[in-house]
Each structure stands twice: as C-alpha cells, then as structure tokens.
Design a protein around this motif. Structure first.
Motif, PDB file in Angstrom:
ATOM      1  N   ILE A   1      12.587   0.250   0.373  1.00 43.13           N
ATOM      2  CA  ILE A   1      12.025   1.176  -0.885  1.00 43.13           C
ATOM      3  C   ILE A   1      13.004   1.333  -2.045  1.00 43.13           C
ATOM      4  CG2 ILE A   1      11.791   3.666  -1.090  1.00 43.13           C
ATOM      5  CD1 ILE A   1      10.425   3.682   1.896  1.00 43.13           C
ATOM      6  N   SER A   2      14.275   1.154  -1.764  1.00 38.04           N
ATOM      7  CA  SER A   2      15.243   1.338  -2.742  1.00 38.04           C
ATOM      8  C   SER A   2      15.310  -0.019  -3.536  1.00 38.04           C
ATOM      9  CB  SER A   2      16.897   1.356  -2.104  1.00 38.04           C
ATOM     10  OG  SER A   2      17.749   1.280  -3.107  1.00 38.04           O
ATOM     11  N   ASP A   3      15.151  -0.922  -3.137  1.00 36.39           N
ATOM     12  CA  ASP A   3      14.923  -2.167  -3.813  1.00 36.39           C
ATOM     13  C   ASP A   3      13.534  -2.366  -4.708  1.00 36.39           C
ATOM     14  OD1 ASP A   3      17.146  -3.625  -2.903  1.00 36.39           O
ATOM     15  OD2 ASP A   3      16.028  -4.751  -1.483  1.00 36.39           O
ATOM     16  N   ASP A   4      12.637  -1.633  -4.070  1.00 36.55           N
ATOM     17  CA  ASP A   4      11.416  -1.606  -4.836  1.00 36.55           C
ATOM     18  C   ASP A   4      11.607  -0.678  -5.925  1.00 36.55           C
ATOM     19  OD1 ASP A   4       9.904  -3.349  -3.197  1.00 36.55           O
ATOM     20  OD2 ASP A   4       8.891  -1.565  -2.137  1.00 36.55           O
ATOM     21  N   ALA A   5      12.182   0.366  -5.728  1.00 45.31           N
ATOM     22  CA  ALA A   5      12.360   1.587  -6.903  1.00 45.31           C
ATOM     23  C   ALA A   5      13.133   0.896  -8.134  1.00 45.31           C
ATOM     24  CB  ALA A   5      13.397   2.757  -6.435  1.00 45.31           C
ATOM     25  N   ARG A   6      13.906  -0.084  -7.969  1.00 43.32           N
ATOM     26  CA  ARG A   6      14.663  -0.718  -9.092  1.00 43.32           C
ATOM     27  C   ARG A   6      13.632  -1.503  -9.930  1.00 43.32           C
ATOM     28  NH1 ARG A   6      18.504  -1.889  -4.821  1.00 43.32           N
ATOM     29  NH2 ARG A   6      19.977  -0.749  -4.958  1.00 43.32           N
ATOM     30  N   THR A   7      12.462  -1.843  -9.211  1.00 47.49           N
ATOM     31  CA  THR A   7      11.555  -2.589 -10.057  1.00 47.49           C
ATOM     32  C   THR A   7      10.480  -1.621 -10.681  1.00 47.49           C
ATOM     33  OG1 THR A   7       9.911  -2.978  -8.196  1.00 47.49           O
ATOM     34  CG2 THR A   7      11.664  -4.717  -8.650  1.00 47.49           C
ATOM     35  N   GLY A   8      10.519  -0.288 -10.108  1.00 47.93           N
ATOM     36  CA  GLY A   8       9.670   0.607 -10.912  1.00 47.93           C
ATOM     37  C   GLY A   8       8.441   0.767 -10.001  1.00 47.93           C
ATOM     38  N   ARG A   9       8.135   0.428  -8.903  1.00 47.53           N
ATOM     39  CA  ARG A   9       7.095   0.438  -8.069  1.00 47.53           C
ATOM     40  C   ARG A   9       7.309   0.438  -6.608  1.00 47.53           C
ATOM     41  NH1 ARG A   9       1.764  -3.720  -7.794  1.00 47.53           N
ATOM     42  NH2 ARG A   9       0.378  -2.137  -6.986  1.00 47.53           N
ATOM     43  N   ILE A  10       7.076   1.737  -5.943  1.00 47.24           N
ATOM     44  CA  ILE A  10       7.234   1.811  -4.448  1.00 47.24           C
ATOM     45  C   ILE A  10       5.916   1.962  -3.956  1.00 47.24           C
ATOM     46  CG2 ILE A  10       8.277   3.382  -2.705  1.00 47.24           C
ATOM     47  CD1 ILE A  10       9.977   4.462  -5.148  1.00 47.24           C
TER      48      ILE A  10
ATOM     49  N   LEU B   1       7.286  -6.553   9.111  1.00 46.26           N
ATOM     50  CA  LEU B   1       6.835  -5.847   7.777  1.00 46.26           C
ATOM     51  C   LEU B   1       5.276  -6.141   7.370  1.00 46.26           C
ATOM     52  CD1 LEU B   1       7.582  -4.002   5.322  1.00 46.26           C
ATOM     53  CD2 LEU B   1       8.185  -6.155   4.127  1.00 46.26           C
ATOM     54  N   ARG B   2       4.731  -4.776   7.582  1.00 45.68           N
ATOM     55  CA  ARG B   2       3.122  -4.951   7.350  1.00 45.68           C
ATOM     56  C   ARG B   2       2.789  -3.961   6.100  1.00 45.68           C
ATOM     57  NH1 ARG B   2       1.006  -7.099  12.311  1.00 45.68           N
ATOM     58  NH2 ARG B   2       2.589  -6.961  14.049  1.00 45.68           N
ATOM     59  N   ASP B   3       1.514  -4.370   5.678  1.00 45.11           N
ATOM     60  CA  ASP B   3       1.222  -3.554   4.468  1.00 45.11           C
ATOM     61  C   ASP B   3      -0.289  -3.442   4.561  1.00 45.11           C
ATOM     62  OD1 ASP B   3      -0.141  -5.974   3.867  1.00 45.11           O
ATOM     63  OD2 ASP B   3       0.798  -6.002   1.829  1.00 45.11           O
ATOM     64  N   GLY B   4      -0.705  -3.697   5.852  1.00 47.32           N
ATOM     65  CA  GLY B   4      -2.239  -3.504   5.894  1.00 47.32           C
ATOM     66  C   GLY B   4      -3.120  -4.912   5.878  1.00 47.32           C
TER      67      GLY B   4
ATOM     68  N   PHE C   1       6.322   3.523   5.898  1.00 48.19           N
ATOM     69  CA  PHE C   1       7.447   3.901   4.712  1.00 48.19           C
ATOM     70  C   PHE C   1       7.197   5.231   4.405  1.00 48.19           C
ATOM     71  CE2 PHE C   1       8.932  -0.475   2.930  1.00 48.19           C
ATOM     72  CZ  PHE C   1       8.827  -0.827   4.213  1.00 48.19           C
ATOM     73  N   ALA C   2       5.956   5.913   4.438  1.00 50.42           N
ATOM     74  CA  ALA C   2       6.053   7.144   3.693  1.00 50.42           C
ATOM     75  C   ALA C   2       6.585   8.362   4.545  1.00 50.42           C
ATOM     76  CB  ALA C   2       4.444   7.664   3.711  1.00 50.42           C
ATOM     77  N   ASP C   3       7.025   7.757   5.922  1.00 50.57           N
ATOM     78  CA  ASP C   3       7.643   8.845   6.942  1.00 50.57           C
ATOM     79  C   ASP C   3       9.211   8.534   6.672  1.00 50.57           C
ATOM     80  OD1 ASP C   3       5.440   9.645   7.794  1.00 50.57           O
ATOM     81  OD2 ASP C   3       5.527   8.658   9.742  1.00 50.57           O
ATOM     82  N   ALA C   4       9.713   7.507   6.221  1.00 49.15           N
ATOM     83  CA  ALA C   4      11.110   7.036   5.798  1.00 49.15           C
ATOM     84  C   ALA C   4      11.679   7.914   4.567  1.00 49.15           C
ATOM     85  CB  ALA C   4      11.179   5.510   5.728  1.00 49.15           C
ATOM     86  N   VAL C   5      11.195   8.605   3.784  1.00 50.65           N
ATOM     87  CA  VAL C   5      11.609   9.221   2.703  1.00 50.65           C
ATOM     88  C   VAL C   5      10.711  10.550   2.603  1.00 50.65           C
ATOM     89  CG1 VAL C   5      12.432   7.052   1.674  1.00 50.65           C
ATOM     90  CG2 VAL C   5      10.074   7.897   1.114  1.00 50.65           C
ATOM     91  N   GLU C   6      11.445  11.462   1.932  1.00 53.48           N
ATOM     92  CA  GLU C   6      10.713  12.609   1.409  1.00 53.48           C
ATOM     93  C   GLU C   6      10.553  12.556  -0.096  1.00 53.48           C
ATOM     94  OE1 GLU C   6      11.652  17.548   1.379  1.00 53.48           O
ATOM     95  OE2 GLU C   6      13.122  16.073   2.159  1.00 53.48           O
TER      96      GLU C   6
ATOM     97  N   LEU D   1       4.240   2.779  -0.777  1.00 54.81           N
ATOM     98  CA  LEU D   1       4.309   3.557   0.520  1.00 54.81           C
ATOM     99  C   LEU D   1       3.286   3.229   1.605  1.00 54.81           C
ATOM    100  CD1 LEU D   1       5.627   7.004  -0.919  1.00 54.81           C
ATOM    101  CD2 LEU D   1       7.138   5.184   0.136  1.00 54.81           C
ATOM    102  N   ASP D   2       2.622   2.222   1.148  1.00 57.25           N
ATOM    103  CA  ASP D   2       1.466   1.870   2.352  1.00 57.25           C
ATOM    104  C   ASP D   2       2.265   0.872   3.427  1.00 57.25           C
ATOM    105  OD1 ASP D   2       1.561  -0.390   0.614  1.00 57.25           O
ATOM    106  OD2 ASP D   2      -0.531  -0.368   0.715  1.00 57.25           O
ATOM    107  N   GLN D   3       3.204   0.549   3.452  1.00 59.66           N
ATOM    108  CA  GLN D   3       3.904  -0.533   4.112  1.00 59.66           C
ATOM    109  C   GLN D   3       4.390   0.298   5.389  1.00 59.66           C
ATOM    110  OE1 GLN D   3       5.973  -3.876   1.893  1.00 59.66           O
ATOM    111  NE2 GLN D   3       6.366  -2.147   0.706  1.00 59.66           N
ATOM    112  N   ARG D   4       4.678  -0.556   6.546  1.00 61.13           N
ATOM    113  CA  ARG D   4       5.424  -0.140   7.680  1.00 61.13           C
ATOM    114  C   ARG D   4       5.859  -1.348   8.384  1.00 61.13           C
ATOM    115  NH1 ARG D   4       0.190  -1.387   9.872  1.00 61.13           N
ATOM    116  NH2 ARG D   4       0.282  -2.186  11.927  1.00 61.13           N
ATOM    117  N   ILE D   5       7.198  -1.101   9.133  1.00 63.29           N
ATOM    118  CA  ILE D   5       7.812  -1.739  10.044  1.00 63.29           C
ATOM    119  C   ILE D   5       7.447  -1.611  11.447  1.00 63.29           C
ATOM    120  CG2 ILE D   5      10.105  -2.498  10.807  1.00 63.29           C
ATOM    121  CD1 ILE D   5      11.155  -1.669   8.069  1.00 63.29           C
TER     122      ILE D   5
END
Length: 83
Positions: free
Chosen positions: A41-50, A8-11, A71-76, A52-56
């Motif tokens: 992303i689902s876990d992040d949504a529960r905390t209210g902050r997603i 997992l990378r975030d830059g 991550f931006a490519d994993a959801v619409e 999308l600058d991360q990647r696997i």
C-alpha cells in the motif's frame, strides 16, 4: 518452524509466492501479512493509486489457507480530522 506462502490476489489475478517463509506461529503469520500489505500500500501511495481490493492469502506447507488479509483491513482511512 513451518513454511508459509504469501499469495497476492486482486479478485482476478494471483501473484503466487513460490518460496514461502519460515515462521514460528500463526501470530507471526498475521503480523507478516499485515506488514507486507502495508508495504505494498505504501509503494502504491507513491504512485498516487492505492488498490484496496487486493488481499494476501497465506497458505501453510500443505497448501491449506491459514490466514487472509484484505488490504482494506490493513489500514484505516481517515477523511476528516478529529476535533
């Protein structure tokens, strides 16, 4: 089956996968990366902050990069409802 490592990378930071997962083919790697990204992303949504600058990044047993999923490519993201 080959062993693949899902990092997992975030830059800035990297969370390395020290154990890896045995998978049969690249299609299984891509599916696993997508499911992992969506789970985070689902876990992040529960905390209210997603974030999308991360990647696997997935490396094979030789530590060669075989797949990368932003991550931006994993959801619409849909901001309006279709009519």
């Amino acid at each position: 089956m080959a062993l693949f490592y899902f990092h997992l990378r975030d830059g800035t930071d990297i969370l390395l996968d020290p154990e890896g997962r045995p998978l049969a083919c690249l299609a299984d790697v891509q599916k696993a990366a997508l499911m992992e990204a969506r789970s985070i992303i689902s876990d992040d949504a529960r905390t209210g902050r997603i974030m999308l600058d991360q990647r696997i990044d997935v490396e094979d047993e030789f530590r060669d990069l075989v797949h990368s999923l932003p991550f931006a490519d994993a959801v619409e993201i849909v901001l309006t409802r279709p009519e």
